[in-house]
Design a protein around this motif. Structure first.
Motif, short mmCIF file in Angstrom:
data_model
loop_
_atom_site.label_atom_id
_atom_site.label_comp_id
_atom_site.label_asym_id
_atom_site.label_seq_id
_atom_site.Cartn_x
_atom_site.Cartn_y
_atom_site.Cartn_z
N MET A 150 6.91 1.08 -7.38
CA MET A 150 7.06 -0.36 -7.15
C MET A 150 8.50 -0.80 -7.43
O MET A 150 9.08 -1.59 -6.70
N ALA A 151 9.07 -0.24 -8.52
CA ALA A 151 10.45 -0.60 -8.86
C ALA A 151 11.40 -0.17 -7.75
O ALA A 151 12.29 -0.91 -7.34
N ALA A 152 11.18 1.05 -7.23
CA ALA A 152 12.05 1.54 -6.16
C ALA A 152 11.89 0.68 -4.92
O ALA A 152 12.85 0.40 -4.21
N GLY A 153 10.66 0.23 -4.65
CA GLY A 153 10.41 -0.54 -3.45
C GLY A 153 10.86 -1.98 -3.55
O GLY A 153 11.58 -2.49 -2.70
N TYR A 154 10.46 -2.65 -4.63
CA TYR A 154 10.70 -4.10 -4.69
C TYR A 154 12.00 -4.48 -5.36
O TYR A 154 12.60 -5.50 -5.03
N LEU A 185 2.87 5.16 -14.91
CA LEU A 185 4.29 5.50 -14.79
C LEU A 185 4.66 5.71 -13.32
O LEU A 185 5.67 5.19 -12.83
N GLY A 186 3.82 6.46 -12.60
CA GLY A 186 4.09 6.71 -11.20
C GLY A 186 4.13 5.43 -10.39
O GLY A 186 5.03 5.21 -9.57
N ILE A 187 3.15 4.56 -10.63
CA ILE A 187 3.07 3.33 -9.83
C ILE A 187 4.25 2.42 -10.15
O ILE A 187 4.89 1.86 -9.25
N VAL A 188 4.57 2.28 -11.45
CA VAL A 188 5.70 1.42 -11.81
C VAL A 188 6.99 1.92 -11.17
O VAL A 188 7.79 1.15 -10.63
N MET A 207 9.67 0.72 -19.74
CA MET A 207 8.24 0.57 -19.93
C MET A 207 7.80 1.29 -21.21
O MET A 207 7.02 0.74 -21.99
N ILE A 208 8.32 2.51 -21.42
CA ILE A 208 7.93 3.19 -22.66
C ILE A 208 8.40 2.39 -23.85
O ILE A 208 7.67 2.27 -24.83
N LEU A 209 9.64 1.89 -23.78
CA LEU A 209 10.16 1.14 -24.92
C LEU A 209 9.22 0.00 -25.27
O LEU A 209 8.83 -0.17 -26.42
N LEU A 210 8.83 -0.77 -24.23
CA LEU A 210 7.95 -1.92 -24.46
C LEU A 210 6.63 -1.48 -25.07
O LEU A 210 6.17 -2.03 -26.06
N LEU A 218 0.83 -1.21 0.00
CA LEU A 218 0.00 0.00 0.00
C LEU A 218 0.86 1.25 0.00
O LEU A 218 0.58 2.23 -0.68
N GLN A 219 1.96 1.18 0.79
CA GLN A 219 2.84 2.34 0.88
C GLN A 219 3.39 2.70 -0.51
O GLN A 219 3.37 3.86 -0.92
N TYR A 220 3.88 1.69 -1.23
CA TYR A 220 4.42 1.94 -2.57
C TYR A 220 3.31 2.46 -3.49
O TYR A 220 3.53 3.35 -4.30
N LEU A 221 2.11 1.87 -3.33
CA LEU A 221 0.99 2.26 -4.18
C LEU A 221 0.62 3.73 -3.96
O LEU A 221 0.47 4.50 -4.93
N PHE A 222 0.54 4.15 -2.70
CA PHE A 222 0.19 5.55 -2.41
C PHE A 222 1.21 6.49 -3.02
O PHE A 222 0.88 7.48 -3.66
#
Lengths: 291, 385
Positions: free
Chosen positions: A253-257, A247-250, A270-273, A6-10
């Motif tokens: 999440m990347a920073a967290g996990y 973009l914000g969520i990714v 992500m943009i490339l894909l 939830l923390q990462y999501l917020f």
């Protein structure tokens, strides 16, 4: 586990909402003129910096916000009038380069007027964070989300219910035909710049208590907003919102996990894909070439 | 009308005659002090107070009769924070201005760009930049006045140890300052038998570090958190730290030891500790502290002259200039070799940044204790030790 997620999501949604607002500004101008306005980030900076300096001069917060937004609106009109309009027959690429020049110019002026320091803005409401299932949410995040949602709904209504909104839409679909039915396309273009400046400055103001603000804050946030717009498919309003939030969520999440080192790398791959498999972005319009 | 012109001409002549007489009284050429600083551009927060300090004290020394009976002449250039122009200006100072000593180099980049020239031309050079590479390994002609980031790490970790902390989480910026600080912290921690249990980073333009801090909080065994960074990043980290309700002891580096950091971080900064120059707390220094007077004087003189807040960076220039003057006085001449040897043997010079004890092995001359540990209490700096 849940608290962590939830923390990462917020975190992601808050910053994503800002990206979405900036992306919407890109989308508006792109629709009206096919120009990518790289001075979009500067509107954001003007909003934040003007509010901070006005409140420092003793102007009440609400009035300062209104004045800052008006200032940004005037700047948007001026940008179109004095930089874009004189070069009307030029290529779209030339116009894009003009906006880059304009952004450097605006940043330079801001640096002289406001100096190079970072400035703080108070939270709109309490400084006390809100706790949800073990994760904490900055009260300012709710403001960002709330105002973002209001602006999106407002824009939708503007484009579908008002004559001016429909005129902008018409111009974006076919400039020649719009002119034939009596729409003043130069006027429409100016309106598009003004509305996107308003959007940008509001985004800059609501996010300033979280990120601080300074004369160069527009560079990176503007770039991220552009990335969000590109992911969503330039020109699509829904795309801008979805692109910004994802973009914000990714990123969060990347920073967290994974690791904070790879945060930007993940966002940019992500943009490339997306662009690799869907060259027009997630919600980009299908272009049918008429022969 | 005509009369006033005559009167003015008369005054001019009188002033000219007076200055001629003064000049003949000091027949010797002035001592040339060269400087290249980042007065404008991104590092102007360093170069601007440094230049102001140099100008003001060169003036003051000249009023008091100069050095070795000769006046000082400051020749300075603005490198705009650009290493290649720093190199050009260093070369101009050496070749065409033929300065006796160089005091300058606001950033590590600018300093390192000038080092090869200075070494080749054999001119004493006192740098005002931070990184450990400037004086380690020792270069014959290069000295520096600020403490290194390694000393900051040593000071912070020693303070942690005093509080019984052996495992801590590290969060650092990915910029030059933060990443160098991170490397030094990891090395010092290993030497001191401490463990870095979480190691997170953020980039300079990040606007939210909640995710990284959540990771540190969820790491088992973490007893304190250290943030090594520069600019607005650490202020955001501090705010996020308070929002997350983290109660572990929190440390910042000397990179944010300024009043503007307190302004940005607001009440979130309450209780955090950092190593800093005594310049932030001139009045709380104990009376027997040898630096107290120097620090108070510098602060008072600078603020009276420039009507702006004194900064730690200006103090590096103060120490640089005073070390140069002292070395020339001890050498009794401006002969480069003699001045260099005198610089290397300076002992017990009490400056604003610390007490300098130079040696052939140490061209910085400061020890970690020159940093004071400060804690934020009620929105102000409080001296801890």
């Amino acid at each position: 586990m849940l608290a962590e997620f939830l923390q990462y999501l917020f975190t992601g949604i808050t910053i994503g909402a800002t990206y979405a607002l900036i992306a919407l500004g890109f989308t508006l101008i792109y629709n009206a003129s096919h120009v990518i306005n790289f001075a979009q980030g500067e509107f954001l900076m003007i909003g934040g910096m003007a509010t901070v300096s006005l409140t420092a001069m003793g102007v009440p917060m609400i009035l300062a916000v209104v004045l800052a937004v008006i200032l940004a609106g005037i700047l948007g009109i001026a940008l179109q009038r004095f930089a874009i309009a004189p070069a009307k027959q030029a290529d779209v690429v030339t116009l894009i380069i003009i906006t880059i020049g304009a952004s450097i110019f605006i940043r330079g002026i801001a640096q002289i007027v406001w100096g190079k320091e970072y400035h703080v803005m108070q939270n709109f409401s309490t400084d006390q964070p809100i706790e949800v299932f073990g994760a904490v949410l900055n009260s300012q995040s709710l403001w960002v989300l709330g105002i973002g949602a209001i602006l999106v709904v407002g824009l939708v209504l503007f484009f579908t219910k008002t004559l001016i909104g429909k005129a902008i839409l018409a111009t974006s679909m076919n400039k020649e035909a719009a002119r034939l039915v009596g729409i003043r396309t130069q006027m429409v273009l100016m309106l598009a710049f003004m509305v996107s400046a308003l959007l940008g400055s509001v985004a800059g103001i609501v996010v300033a208590p979280i990120t601080f603000t300074s004369y160069d804050i527009g560079i990176i946030l503007g770039l991220k907003g552009f990335v969000a717009a590109a992911i969503g498919g330039l020109g699509s309003g829904v795309g801008a919102v979805v692109g910004g939030l994802s973009l914000g969520i990714v990123e969060a999440m990347a920073a967290g996990y994974i690791s904070s080192d790879y945060k930007d790398a993940v966002a940019f791959s992500m943009i490339l894909l997306v662009l690799f498999f869907m060259p027009r972005g997630l919600f980009g319009a299908k272009v049918v070439e008429r022969v | 009308m005509f009369k006033t012109v005559i009167r003015r001409a008369g005054k001019c002549a009188a002033v000219a005659a007076a200055s001629l007489m003064m000049m003949s009284a000091q027949a010797a050429d002035p001592i040339k002090i060269g400087s290249f600083l980042s007065v404008t551009g991104p590092a102007s927060f360093l170069g601007d107070p440094e230049l102001k300090t140099l100008e003001m004290y060169v003036e003051k020394i000249n009023e008091e009769g100069g050095v070795l009976g000769r006046q000082l002449e400051l020749i300075h250039y603005d490198d705009v924070g650009n290493a290649s122009s720093a190199r050009n200006f260093a070369s101009r100072l050496i070749r065409s201005d033929q300065v006796d000593i160089i005091v300058g180099g606001s950033t590590t980049g600018a300093t390192m760009a000038a080092v090869p020239l200075v070494e080749q031309a054999q001119v004493p050079f006192i740098s005002l930049a931070g990184a450990v590479v400037i004086t380690n390994p020792v270069k014959k002609w290069v000295f520096k006045t600020p403490q290194t980031d390694r000393m900051a790490a040593e000071r912070i970790l020693a303070d942690m140890k005093d509080r019984g902390i052996t495992k801590f989480g590290l969060i650092s910026g990915t910029g030059g300052f933060g990443s160098s600080g991170r490397t030094q912290t990891l090395e010092v921690a290993e030497q001191m038998g401490m463990e870095v249990v979480a190691d997170e980073t953020y980039s300079g333009s990040d606007t939210d570090m909640t995710a990284q801090l959540t990771n540190i909080r969820n790491t088992s065994g973490v007893q304190a958190v250290l943030n090594f960074g520069f600019g607005q990043g650490p202020a955001i980290v501090t705010r996020n730290y308070a929002q997350l309700g983290m109660e572990l002891p929190f440390y910042q580096s000397h990179g944010v030891a300024s009043d503007s950091f307190l302004e940005l971080a607001g009440s979130s900064a309450e209780g955090l500790r950092l190593p800093a120059s005594p310049l932030l707390v001139p009045d709380s220094l104990p009376d027997d502290d040898p630096q107290k007077e120097v620090v108070q004087n510098y602060k008072a003189e600078y603020e009276a002259r420039w009507d702006s807040k004194v900064s730690t960076f200006g103090a590096y220039a103060y120490d640089g200039l005073m070390l140069a003057v002292r070395a020339m006085e001890e050498a009794g001449s401006t002969d480069p070799e003699a001045v260099r040897n005198a610089l290397e043997n300076i002992n017990g010079y009490v400056g604003v940044t610390g007490v300098f004890n130079m040696s052939p092995e140490d061209h910085n001359g400061l020890d970690p204790e020159s940093f004071r540990i400060l804690e934020v209490q009620n929105g102000e700096w409080k001296l801890i030790n």
